[in-house]
Design a protein around this motif. Structure first.
Motif, PDB file in Angstrom:
ATOM      1  N   ARG A  46       0.942  -1.095  -0.009  1.00 57.85           N
ATOM      2  CA  ARG A  46       0.089  -0.146   0.035  1.00 57.85           C
ATOM      3  C   ARG A  46       0.932   1.226   0.055  1.00 57.85           C
ATOM      4  O   ARG A  46       0.596   2.352  -0.680  1.00 57.85           O
ATOM      5  CB  ARG A  46      -0.936  -0.099   1.287  1.00 57.85           C
ATOM      6  N   ASP A  47       1.769   1.274   0.855  1.00 57.84           N
ATOM      7  CA  ASP A  47       2.597   2.340   0.975  1.00 57.84           C
ATOM      8  C   ASP A  47       3.637   2.647  -0.298  1.00 57.84           C
ATOM      9  O   ASP A  47       3.746   3.834  -0.731  1.00 57.84           O
ATOM     10  CB  ASP A  47       3.494   2.445   2.222  1.00 57.84           C
ATOM     11  N   LEU A  48       4.107   1.742  -0.673  1.00 55.17           N
ATOM     12  CA  LEU A  48       4.867   2.040  -1.892  1.00 55.17           C
ATOM     13  C   LEU A  48       4.176   2.134  -3.177  1.00 55.17           C
ATOM     14  O   LEU A  48       4.350   3.148  -4.191  1.00 55.17           O
ATOM     15  CB  LEU A  48       5.752   0.715  -2.448  1.00 55.17           C
ATOM     16  N   LEU A  49       2.934   1.597  -3.332  1.00 52.33           N
ATOM     17  CA  LEU A  49       1.952   1.888  -4.577  1.00 52.33           C
ATOM     18  C   LEU A  49       1.518   3.445  -4.397  1.00 52.33           C
ATOM     19  O   LEU A  49       1.145   4.027  -5.354  1.00 52.33           O
ATOM     20  CB  LEU A  49       0.873   1.114  -4.585  1.00 52.33           C
ATOM     21  N   SER A  50       1.332   4.073  -3.198  1.00 49.21           N
ATOM     22  CA  SER A  50       1.257   5.545  -3.026  1.00 49.21           C
ATOM     23  C   SER A  50       2.151   6.199  -3.158  1.00 49.21           C
ATOM     24  O   SER A  50       2.079   7.379  -3.188  1.00 49.21           O
ATOM     25  CB  SER A  50       0.555   5.534  -1.539  1.00 49.21           C
ATOM     26  N   THR A  51       3.600   5.732  -3.174  1.00 49.06           N
ATOM     27  CA  THR A  51       4.699   6.845  -3.352  1.00 49.06           C
ATOM     28  C   THR A  51       5.618   6.293  -4.486  1.00 49.06           C
ATOM     29  O   THR A  51       5.391   6.694  -5.779  1.00 49.06           O
ATOM     30  CB  THR A  51       5.637   6.649  -1.934  1.00 49.06           C
ATOM     31  N   LYS A  52       6.471   5.548  -4.229  1.00 44.82           N
ATOM     32  CA  LYS A  52       7.579   5.357  -5.298  1.00 44.82           C
ATOM     33  C   LYS A  52       7.088   4.327  -6.406  1.00 44.82           C
ATOM     34  O   LYS A  52       7.672   4.174  -7.473  1.00 44.82           O
ATOM     35  CB  LYS A  52       8.787   4.652  -4.692  1.00 44.82           C
ATOM     36  N   LYS A  54       3.909   4.706  -7.632  1.00 43.34           N
ATOM     37  CA  LYS A  54       2.825   5.178  -8.024  1.00 43.34           C
ATOM     38  C   LYS A  54       2.540   5.341  -9.679  1.00 43.34           C
ATOM     39  O   LYS A  54       1.577   4.890 -10.276  1.00 43.34           O
ATOM     40  CB  LYS A  54       2.662   6.759  -7.641  1.00 43.34           C
ATOM     41  N   PHE A  55       3.704   5.160 -10.420  1.00 44.41           N
ATOM     42  CA  PHE A  55       3.685   4.956 -11.940  1.00 44.41           C
ATOM     43  C   PHE A  55       3.237   3.772 -12.192  1.00 44.41           C
ATOM     44  O   PHE A  55       2.743   3.524 -13.311  1.00 44.41           O
ATOM     45  CB  PHE A  55       4.971   5.238 -12.422  1.00 44.41           C
ATOM     46  N   ALA A  56       3.335   2.729 -11.387  1.00 42.28           N
ATOM     47  CA  ALA A  56       2.972   1.114 -11.866  1.00 42.28           C
ATOM     48  C   ALA A  56       1.708   1.004 -11.314  1.00 42.28           C
ATOM     49  O   ALA A  56       0.976  -0.162 -11.595  1.00 42.28           O
ATOM     50  CB  ALA A  56       4.086   0.262 -11.350  1.00 42.28           C
ATOM     51  N   ALA A  57       1.143   1.782 -10.328  1.00 40.89           N
ATOM     52  CA  ALA A  57      -0.211   1.332  -9.773  1.00 40.89           C
ATOM     53  C   ALA A  57      -1.329   1.252 -10.641  1.00 40.89           C
ATOM     54  O   ALA A  57      -2.022   0.532 -10.487  1.00 40.89           O
ATOM     55  CB  ALA A  57      -0.655   2.240  -8.644  1.00 40.89           C
ATOM     56  N   ALA A  58      -1.412   2.052 -11.602  1.00 45.97           N
ATOM     57  CA  ALA A  58      -2.635   2.048 -12.568  1.00 45.97           C
ATOM     58  C   ALA A  58      -2.326   1.229 -13.870  1.00 45.97           C
ATOM     59  O   ALA A  58      -3.207   1.379 -14.870  1.00 45.97           O
ATOM     60  CB  ALA A  58      -2.995   3.335 -13.056  1.00 45.97           C
ATOM     61  N   LEU A  59      -1.365   0.281 -13.777  1.00 47.51           N
ATOM     62  CA  LEU A  59      -1.120  -0.285 -15.218  1.00 47.51           C
ATOM     63  C   LEU A  59      -2.082  -1.449 -15.180  1.00 47.51           C
ATOM     64  O   LEU A  59      -2.071  -2.292 -14.389  1.00 47.51           O
ATOM     65  CB  LEU A  59       0.522  -1.036 -15.080  1.00 47.51           C
ATOM     66  N   PRO A  85      -3.550   2.453  -4.197  1.00 48.59           N
ATOM     67  CA  PRO A  85      -4.144   2.322  -5.457  1.00 48.59           C
ATOM     68  C   PRO A  85      -3.650   1.505  -6.368  1.00 48.59           C
ATOM     69  O   PRO A  85      -2.693   0.677  -6.303  1.00 48.59           O
ATOM     70  CB  PRO A  85      -3.135   3.896  -6.061  1.00 48.59           C
ATOM     71  N   GLY A  86      -4.611   0.878  -7.471  1.00 50.96           N
ATOM     72  CA  GLY A  86      -3.989  -0.136  -8.276  1.00 50.96           C
ATOM     73  C   GLY A  86      -5.428  -0.335  -9.401  1.00 50.96           C
ATOM     74  O   GLY A  86      -6.438   0.016  -8.857  1.00 50.96           O
ATOM     75  N   CYS A  87      -4.882  -0.458 -10.585  1.00 49.34           N
ATOM     76  CA  CYS A  87      -6.099  -0.767 -11.594  1.00 49.34           C
ATOM     77  C   CYS A  87      -6.649  -2.180 -11.331  1.00 49.34           C
ATOM     78  O   CYS A  87      -7.837  -2.499 -11.295  1.00 49.34           O
ATOM     79  CB  CYS A  87      -5.335  -0.919 -12.832  1.00 49.34           C
ATOM     80  N   VAL A  88      -5.850  -3.178 -11.021  1.00 54.24           N
ATOM     81  CA  VAL A  88      -6.370  -4.694 -10.855  1.00 54.24           C
ATOM     82  C   VAL A  88      -5.946  -5.089  -9.350  1.00 54.24           C
ATOM     83  O   VAL A  88      -4.482  -5.133  -9.282  1.00 54.24           O
ATOM     84  CB  VAL A  88      -6.104  -5.703 -11.981  1.00 54.24           C
ATOM     85  N   ARG A  89      -6.756  -5.428  -8.540  1.00 60.28           N
ATOM     86  CA  ARG A  89      -6.706  -5.800  -7.178  1.00 60.28           C
ATOM     87  C   ARG A  89      -7.139  -7.606  -7.031  1.00 60.28           C
ATOM     88  O   ARG A  89      -8.221  -7.565  -7.480  1.00 60.28           O
ATOM     89  CB  ARG A  89      -7.082  -4.914  -5.995  1.00 60.28           C
ATOM     90  N   GLN A 106     -15.797  -5.405  -2.436  1.00 57.36           N
ATOM     91  CA  GLN A 106     -15.699  -4.021  -2.997  1.00 57.36           C
ATOM     92  C   GLN A 106     -14.390  -3.608  -3.485  1.00 57.36           C
ATOM     93  O   GLN A 106     -13.490  -3.779  -2.509  1.00 57.36           O
ATOM     94  CB  GLN A 106     -16.277  -3.265  -2.179  1.00 57.36           C
ATOM     95  N   GLY A 107     -13.934  -3.177  -4.558  1.00 52.47           N
ATOM     96  CA  GLY A 107     -12.507  -2.952  -5.024  1.00 52.47           C
ATOM     97  C   GLY A 107     -11.765  -4.202  -5.281  1.00 52.47           C
ATOM     98  O   GLY A 107     -10.701  -3.681  -5.704  1.00 52.47           O
ATOM     99  N   ILE A 108     -12.338  -5.209  -5.394  1.00 55.50           N
ATOM    100  CA  ILE A 108     -11.591  -6.355  -5.570  1.00 55.50           C
ATOM    101  C   ILE A 108     -11.912  -6.890  -7.021  1.00 55.50           C
ATOM    102  O   ILE A 108     -13.074  -6.892  -7.252  1.00 55.50           O
ATOM    103  CB  ILE A 108     -11.581  -7.603  -4.621  1.00 55.50           C
ATOM    104  N   ASN A 109     -10.937  -7.022  -7.796  1.00 56.33           N
ATOM    105  CA  ASN A 109     -11.496  -7.520  -9.249  1.00 56.33           C
ATOM    106  C   ASN A 109     -11.429  -9.140  -9.440  1.00 56.33           C
ATOM    107  O   ASN A 109     -11.935  -9.622 -10.294  1.00 56.33           O
ATOM    108  CB  ASN A 109     -10.493  -6.893 -10.410  1.00 56.33           C
ATOM    109  N   TRP A 110     -10.572  -9.719  -8.646  1.00 53.49           N
ATOM    110  CA  TRP A 110     -10.287 -11.211  -8.907  1.00 53.49           C
ATOM    111  C   TRP A 110      -9.848 -11.858  -7.703  1.00 53.49           C
ATOM    112  O   TRP A 110      -9.132 -11.464  -6.750  1.00 53.49           O
ATOM    113  CB  TRP A 110      -9.236 -11.132 -10.007  1.00 53.49           C
TER     114      TRP A 110
END
Length: 115
Positions: A46-52, A54-59, A85-89, A106-110
């Motif tokens: 969670r912490d890394l997807l929100s910071t370092k 972030k560029f990969a979170a929405a792929l 953040p994340g496109c697919v969780r 809710q918010g879980i894709n698979w």
């Protein structure tokens, strides 16, 4: 489909942030693959997807997931993943060690479920 670190955990505390970022950059560029990244270290995810990371979170070709094996350790990870953040969780609910009751997906894709 590539299961990243299938026998280890990319988000283990002994794995440096710079290495995790380098792995994510490879995944970012190799968009012809679908990458599944599974961890038990959901707070760090969670912490890394929100910071370092972030560029990969929405792929859309990089799936971010957590293991859910029981109520004590597994269920809190779902909240951490949902807050990231994340496109697919996704959840890997295996090995399922006890009844974890009805899950809010809710918010879980698979979801992967195993005994």
């Amino acid at each position: 489909m590539v299961f990243v670190n299938s026998m280890s955990d990319l988000f283990h505390e002994d794995v440096p942030d710079d290495y995790v970022v380098a792995v994510a950059k490879v995944m970012q560029h190799a968009d012809w693959h679908t990458f599944q990244v599974l961890t038990k270290r959901s707070e760090r995810l969670r912490d890394l997807l929100s910071t370092k990371l972030k560029f990969a979170a929405a792929l859309p070709h990089v799936w971010w997931g957590v293991s859910v094996e029981d109520k004590r350790f597994g269920l809190p990870r779902i909240q951490h993943l949902r807050a990231a953040p994340g496109c697919v969780r996704f959840l890997s609910v295996e090995p399922l060690l006890e009844d974890i009751a009805k899950l809010d997906l809710q918010g879980i894709n698979w979801v992967i479920v195993g005994g």
